[in-house]
Enzyme design. Structure first.
Site, mmCIF file in Angstrom:
data_model
loop_
_atom_site.group_PDB
_atom_site.id
_atom_site.type_symbol
_atom_site.label_atom_id
_atom_site.label_comp_id
_atom_site.label_asym_id
_atom_site.label_seq_id
_atom_site.Cartn_x
_atom_site.Cartn_y
_atom_site.Cartn_z
ATOM 1 N N CYS A 42 0.825 -1.211 0.000
ATOM 2 C CA CYS A 42 0.000 0.000 0.000
ATOM 3 C C CYS A 42 0.860 1.262 0.000
ATOM 4 C CB CYS A 42 -0.938 -0.012 1.207
ATOM 5 S SG CYS A 42 -1.864 1.505 1.368
ATOM 6 N N CYS A 47 -1.531 1.638 -3.123
ATOM 7 C CA CYS A 47 -2.515 2.703 -2.915
ATOM 8 C C CYS A 47 -1.927 4.121 -2.882
ATOM 9 C CB CYS A 47 -3.259 2.519 -1.596
ATOM 10 S SG CYS A 47 -3.484 0.828 -1.090
ATOM 11 N N LYS A 50 0.136 5.233 -6.040
ATOM 12 C CA LYS A 50 -0.835 5.222 -7.145
ATOM 13 C C LYS A 50 -1.716 6.467 -7.089
ATOM 14 C CE LYS A 50 -4.654 4.066 -6.418
ATOM 15 N NZ LYS A 50 -5.170 2.738 -6.267
ATOM 16 N N TYR A 176 -8.612 -3.509 -11.347
ATOM 17 C CA TYR A 176 -8.329 -2.212 -10.735
ATOM 18 C C TYR A 176 -7.054 -1.589 -11.310
ATOM 19 C CZ TYR A 176 -11.207 -3.107 -6.455
ATOM 20 O OH TYR A 176 -12.197 -3.346 -5.548
ATOM 21 N N GLU A 180 -6.728 1.785 -13.509
ATOM 22 C CA GLU A 180 -6.150 2.960 -12.842
ATOM 23 C C GLU A 180 -4.904 3.458 -13.574
ATOM 24 O OE1 GLU A 180 -7.756 2.253 -8.299
ATOM 25 O OE2 GLU A 180 -5.728 1.650 -8.741
ATOM 26 N N HIS A 434 -26.398 21.620 -1.729
ATOM 27 C CA HIS A 434 -26.521 22.138 -3.077
ATOM 28 C C HIS A 434 -25.497 23.233 -3.345
ATOM 29 C CE1 HIS A 434 -28.558 22.815 -6.822
ATOM 30 N NE2 HIS A 434 -28.626 24.108 -6.580
ATOM 31 N N GLU A 439 -25.505 15.279 -3.906
ATOM 32 C CA GLU A 439 -26.925 15.509 -3.583
ATOM 33 C C GLU A 439 -27.838 14.707 -4.502
ATOM 34 O OE1 GLU A 439 -28.723 19.381 -4.414
ATOM 35 O OE2 GLU A 439 -27.136 19.814 -5.844
HETATM 36 P P1 NDP Z 1 -7.692 -7.946 -10.594
HETATM 37 O O1 NDP Z 1 -7.826 -9.299 -10.000
HETATM 38 O O2 NDP Z 1 -8.562 -6.851 -10.152
HETATM 39 O O3 NDP Z 1 -7.818 -8.065 -12.173
HETATM 40 C C1 NDP Z 1 -7.021 -8.931 -12.924
HETATM 41 C C2 NDP Z 1 -7.358 -8.718 -14.377
HETATM 42 O O4 NDP Z 1 -6.440 -9.431 -15.188
HETATM 43 C C3 NDP Z 1 -8.746 -9.221 -14.737
HETATM 44 O O5 NDP Z 1 -9.307 -8.340 -15.653
HETATM 45 C C4 NDP Z 1 -8.450 -10.581 -15.374
HETATM 46 O O6 NDP Z 1 -9.388 -10.939 -16.338
HETATM 47 C C5 NDP Z 1 -7.138 -10.306 -16.051
HETATM 48 N N1 NDP Z 1 -6.324 -11.507 -16.214
HETATM 49 C C6 NDP Z 1 -6.028 -12.428 -15.284
HETATM 50 N N2 NDP Z 1 -5.219 -13.386 -15.812
HETATM 51 C C7 NDP Z 1 -5.012 -13.037 -17.089
HETATM 52 C C8 NDP Z 1 -4.272 -13.607 -18.147
HETATM 53 N N3 NDP Z 1 -3.580 -14.750 -17.982
HETATM 54 N N4 NDP Z 1 -4.277 -12.998 -19.351
HETATM 55 C C9 NDP Z 1 -4.987 -11.853 -19.539
HETATM 56 N N5 NDP Z 1 -5.700 -11.252 -18.569
HETATM 57 C C10 NDP Z 1 -5.714 -11.848 -17.353
HETATM 58 O O7 NDP Z 1 -6.155 -7.627 -10.406
HETATM 59 P P2 NDP Z 1 -5.312 -6.307 -10.398
HETATM 60 O O8 NDP Z 1 -3.958 -6.776 -10.772
HETATM 61 O O9 NDP Z 1 -5.935 -5.236 -11.191
HETATM 62 O O10 NDP Z 1 -5.368 -5.896 -8.870
HETATM 63 C C11 NDP Z 1 -5.048 -6.845 -7.849
HETATM 64 C C12 NDP Z 1 -5.853 -6.597 -6.612
HETATM 65 O O11 NDP Z 1 -5.324 -5.469 -5.940
HETATM 66 C C13 NDP Z 1 -7.316 -6.242 -6.871
HETATM 67 O O12 NDP Z 1 -8.146 -7.363 -6.960
HETATM 68 C C14 NDP Z 1 -7.668 -5.397 -5.694
HETATM 69 O O13 NDP Z 1 -8.115 -6.256 -4.682
HETATM 70 C C15 NDP Z 1 -6.370 -4.750 -5.298
HETATM 71 N N6 NDP Z 1 -6.337 -3.338 -5.726
HETATM 72 C C16 NDP Z 1 -7.217 -2.452 -5.201
HETATM 73 C C17 NDP Z 1 -7.205 -1.128 -5.599
HETATM 74 C C18 NDP Z 1 -8.179 -0.165 -5.029
HETATM 75 O O14 NDP Z 1 -8.779 -0.444 -4.005
HETATM 76 N N7 NDP Z 1 -8.398 0.976 -5.666
HETATM 77 C C19 NDP Z 1 -6.252 -0.642 -6.589
HETATM 78 C C20 NDP Z 1 -5.400 -1.658 -7.097
HETATM 79 C C21 NDP Z 1 -5.442 -2.952 -6.683
HETATM 80 P P3 NDP Z 1 -10.796 -11.672 -15.990
HETATM 81 O O15 NDP Z 1 -11.703 -10.628 -15.465
HETATM 82 O O16 NDP Z 1 -11.210 -12.210 -17.312
HETATM 83 O O17 NDP Z 1 -10.456 -12.739 -14.997
#
Ligand code: NDP
Length: 450
Positions: A42, A47, A50, A176, A180, A434, A439
């Site tokens: 984080c 976090c 980022k 995410y 982002e 407002h 709102e």
């Molecule tokens: P996520 O699990 O959110 O997303 C992973 C993405 O990668 C999905 O779209 C998935 O597709 C895709 N994917 C997985 N495997 C493959 C592959 N082999 N080839 C192509 N695409 C693939 O992971 P992130 O890395 O974005 O983030 C990790 C975690 O970190 C999040 O789940 C969240 O919990 C946390 N996080 C939170 C944030 C916040 O609160 N703002 C910010 C950043 C991270 P599919 O949907 O098809 O499975």
């Protein structure tokens, strides 16, 4: 048997630090081992940095919007190295604060990699430490699938420290981090393409809200290629060529993978001790965060349940209270609010419309799309979207979703209301502030046509 410590924590990220500090406050003798950086993902590669980059990226459109409000002579130049240096300075400050917090609480901070020896013993380097309980809070790290040319791609870890800003970036993933960082790079002037293998990114979130976000993001200039994956990366002169499942070859000077994260469990004695893992390699824990070895506990991303900092800290607090005080506690995992810090933000709490229907509830949907007051003067085409999912039978608000400026700030407040079982009638009876975006959440009178 007497041990050196009541608690030995492995991993000084959000969850581990919270558990260590609170346990020490309750009188426990606590040590914490960390082999990388205090504050974990984080603070160092998640976090905090980022969000700082998100702020940086947003200035691009702020400067543009300012012209409509009478500002002229705006000719800003952006310097990536200054941003990275300032961000790193802030992170170092935070690392120091974490060290102080731990030391002030009386926690012994041990620099080095901890390896489990037995249910009460940990080795760090050549020193052995014994503890009545051990808590694993080692978090996760980026997952990179095996693709030809994988050595040419970066993950979010490296994206925070790029020597220079690329001109063209391809981001793979639809979660995410992908969304982002697409907003960050695009805002900073990088030609940005996001490849997602499925039909629409951010799987699991409210479908209509995801569609709305995709529309806004496209308007900002990000190229979204859905139903598309990367099959190969090769070096092409000074750049790279990315081949996709749709047969295209795209140029880029950086390729970033954001395809999920995996638990950090390697080379720390977990396999040797036979701790039970799930299919994704995460530590399996019971409701008290106990692993299959009763004196070894785990919290946060290493258990791969709700991989969010505030969940890890809540689990750290709960663990400490349950183990070392008389104030037993359970984390309430319902209605966890969350925000994707895209541009604009997308935030939500509670059920999606799809989830409400899957649960055989009879949801009434309220929604609104509008141009924010600020953009009535600018040429910025950004629109705001809000949606409430209400249970017809009880009038309870089951879910709230928003795409718009500061959606995360707004949904945080609404999450409190949802946790108290708020009804739509109570939303309606609340006086708005407002003029604000927020709102609109208390002025949606007519349900959307089914
Ligand atoms: P996520 O699990 O959110 O997303 C992973 C993405 O990668 C999905 O779209 C998935 O597709 C895709 N994917 C997985 N495997 C493959 C592959 N082999 N080839 C192509 N695409 C693939 O992971 P992130 O890395 O974005 O983030 C990790 C975690 O970190 C999040 O789940 C969240 O919990 C946390 N996080 C939170 C944030 C916040 O609160 N703002 C910010 C950043 C991270 P599919 O949907 O098809 O499975």
């Amino acid at each position: 048997m007497s041990y050196q410590y009541d608690l030995f924590v492995i991993g000084a990220g959000s969850g581990g630090v919270r558990a260590a500090r609170m346990s020490a406050r309750f009188g426990a003798r606590v040590a914490i081992a960390e082999d990388r950086y205090l504050g974990g993902t984080c603070v160092n590669a998640g976090c905090i940095p980022k969000k700082l980059l998100v702020y940086a990226a947003h200035y691009a459109e702020d400067f543009e919007d300012a012209r409509a409000f009478g500002w002229s002579g705006i000719n800003p130049e952006f310097d990536w190295r200054t941003l990275v240096a300032n961000k790193d300075q802030e992170i170092r400050r935070l690392n120091g604060i974490y060290r102080n917090l731990l030391q002030t609480a009386g926690v012994e901070v041990i620099n080095g990699r901890a390896v489990l020896q037995d249910p009460h013993t940990v080795m760090v380097g050549d020193r052995s430490y014994t503890a009545e309980r051990i808590l694993i809070a080692t978090g996760g790290r980026p997952y990179l699938p095996d693709i030809p040319g994988k050595e040419h791609v970066i993950t979010s870890d490296a994206a925070f420290h790029l020597e220079q800003l690329p001109k063209q970036i391809i981001i793979v993933g639809g979660g995410y981090i992908a969304v982002e960082f697409a907003g960050i790079f695009n805002g900073l002037g990088v030609e940005t393409t996001l490849l997602y293998r499925g039909e629409l990114f951010l799987r699991g979130f409210d479908a209509e809200t995801r569609h709305f976000l995709a529309e806004q993001i496209r308007k900002k200039g990000i190229k979204l290629l859905f139903n598309t994956n990367l099959t190969q990366v090769r070096k092409a002169g000074l750049e790279y060529a990315v081949r996709t499942t749709t047969g295209e070859e795209l140029p880029a000077d950086a390729i970033m993978y954001a395809t999920g994260r995996v638990p950090n469990i390697e080379n720390m004695g977990i396999a040797e001790l036979g701790l039970v893992l799930n299919k994704k390699g995460a530590l399996v824990v019971n409701a008290d965060y106990q692993t299959s070895s009763p004196t070894i506990y785990a919290i946060g991303d290493v258990t791969d349940r709700y991989n969010l900092t505030p969940v890890a800290t809540a689990e750290g607090t709960t663990f400490a209270r349950n183990q070392f005080s008389t104030q037993a506690l359970r984390v309430d995992y319902h209605n966890i609010p969350t925000c994707i810090f895209s541009q604009p933000n997308m935030a939500m709490v509670g059920l999606t419309e799809e989830q409400a229907r899957e649960q055989n509830l009879d949801p009434v949907i309220y929604k609104t799309t509008f141009t924010p007051l600020k953009h009535t003067l600018t040429k910025n085409p950004e629109k705001t979207f809000m949606k409430l999912i209400v249970d017809r039978a009880t009038d309870r608000v089951l879910g709230a979703h928003m795409v718009g400026a500061e959606a995360g700030e707004i949904i945080q407040g609404i999450a409190i209301a949802l946790n108290t079982g708020v009804t739509k009638a109570q939303f309606d009876a609340t006086i708005g502030i407002h003029p604000t975006l927020a709102e609109e959440f208390v002025t949606m009178r007519e349900p959307a046509a089914p």
